[in-house]
Design an enzyme around this catalytic site. Sequence first.
Site, short mmCIF file in Angstrom:
data_model
loop_
_atom_site.label_atom_id
_atom_site.label_comp_id
_atom_site.label_asym_id
_atom_site.label_seq_id
_atom_site.Cartn_x
_atom_site.Cartn_y
_atom_site.Cartn_z
CG ASP A 104 20.99 -20.38 17.89
OD1 ASP A 104 19.98 -21.10 18.01
OD2 ASP A 104 21.19 -19.64 16.91
CG LEU A 137 16.28 -20.65 3.24
CD1 LEU A 137 15.67 -20.82 1.85
CD2 LEU A 137 17.79 -20.80 3.20
P1 AMP Z 1 14.24 -13.50 9.45
O1 AMP Z 1 15.71 -13.22 9.61
O2 AMP Z 1 13.89 -14.94 9.62
O3 AMP Z 1 13.38 -12.57 10.28
O4 AMP Z 1 13.90 -13.16 7.91
C1 AMP Z 1 13.96 -11.82 7.44
C2 AMP Z 1 13.99 -11.84 5.95
O5 AMP Z 1 12.85 -12.54 5.44
C3 AMP Z 1 13.90 -10.47 5.30
O6 AMP Z 1 15.17 -9.88 5.20
C4 AMP Z 1 13.33 -10.79 3.93
O7 AMP Z 1 14.39 -11.03 3.03
C5 AMP Z 1 12.59 -12.09 4.13
N1 AMP Z 1 11.13 -11.99 3.94
C6 AMP Z 1 10.19 -11.69 4.83
N2 AMP Z 1 8.96 -11.71 4.26
C7 AMP Z 1 9.15 -12.06 2.96
C8 AMP Z 1 8.29 -12.26 1.82
N3 AMP Z 1 6.96 -12.13 1.93
N4 AMP Z 1 8.86 -12.61 0.66
C9 AMP Z 1 10.20 -12.76 0.55
N5 AMP Z 1 11.05 -12.58 1.58
C10 AMP Z 1 10.54 -12.23 2.76
#
Ligand code: AMP
Length: 286
Positions: A40, A99
């Site tokens: 990564d 993010l």
């Molecule tokens: P990841 O690590 O890429 O799987 O992202 C996970 C994070 O995405 C979660 O902890 C949330 O903070 C954010 N997330 C997922 N869906 C949403 C949404 N509809 N609106 C805001 N944040 C979201």
Amino acid sequence: MIAKISELVPLGPLHNPAHLKGIEVGLELLSDVPHVAVFDTAFFQDLPEEAARYALKRDVADQYSIRRYGAHGTSHQFVSGEVSRMLGRDDLKQIVLHLGNGASASAVVAGHAVDTSMGLTPLEGLVMGGRTGDIDPAAVFHLARVAGMSADEIDYLFNRESGMKGLAGDNDMREVWKRIDAGEQNARDAMDIYLHRLVKYVGAYTAVMGGLDALTFTAGIGENDSRLRSELIERLGFMGVQLDADKNAVRSGDGRIISTPDSAIAVLVYPTNEELAIARQAMTLV
Ligand code: AMP
């Protein structure tokens, strides 16, 4: 780095023995198929020295392999490559904002990473779900001397109990917005700290690249949180960047442009797909 497992050599002191153990187990279970490891950090292995090297005493840094390795490289490489293809240009100056619960930014010029926000470990850089991101390392000395905390306790505090969780009480952005809407000042402050850090990185990387053509949001928050995208782009208005509010509000699994046609910088949402990126890289070796 991508490597056939058969060619894998010990990779230095920072590699987690548990990961190497996992690779060994995988080799035993699937002994009749080729094995490929995709790191990564690979996309950042050729970072310019000025971005990769800390201003730490040279012989100590070299002896202990302390430099900026970055992380989320598979995602940054995949997304910046897809954006380049989508916009039909291979000379783009890009910033990718990955993010998710972990968060990182990268600056990419003509397909090559020139800087990234994660460092020796994923702790450095943006505010994250549970990680501090950038913090004065002297906070470690202070907590050790004044609070009597051990290295492991500080590690846990900085990596697990800080970031949005430590500031707003929750690491999930959906919950942080609910708290903001309920009038919780700590949650609003946490969001402002999160956005402030992003603005600083976008500004810094634009200066490092001498311009910016495309800014892309990806991962859980980047792909889904239209409100956060809107608040960030508003703060970047001085750069001539303009969001199309309707396009920003669309929920879609497809890569898309969300800026107006006359925006000085193209703003995109592009869903990351690390599995596909890993498979593509493996295909180049087997
Ligand atoms: P990841 O690590 O890429 O799987 O992202 C996970 C994070 O995405 C979660 O902890 C949330 O903070 C954010 N997330 C997922 N869906 C949403 C949404 N509809 N609106 C805001 N944040 C979201």
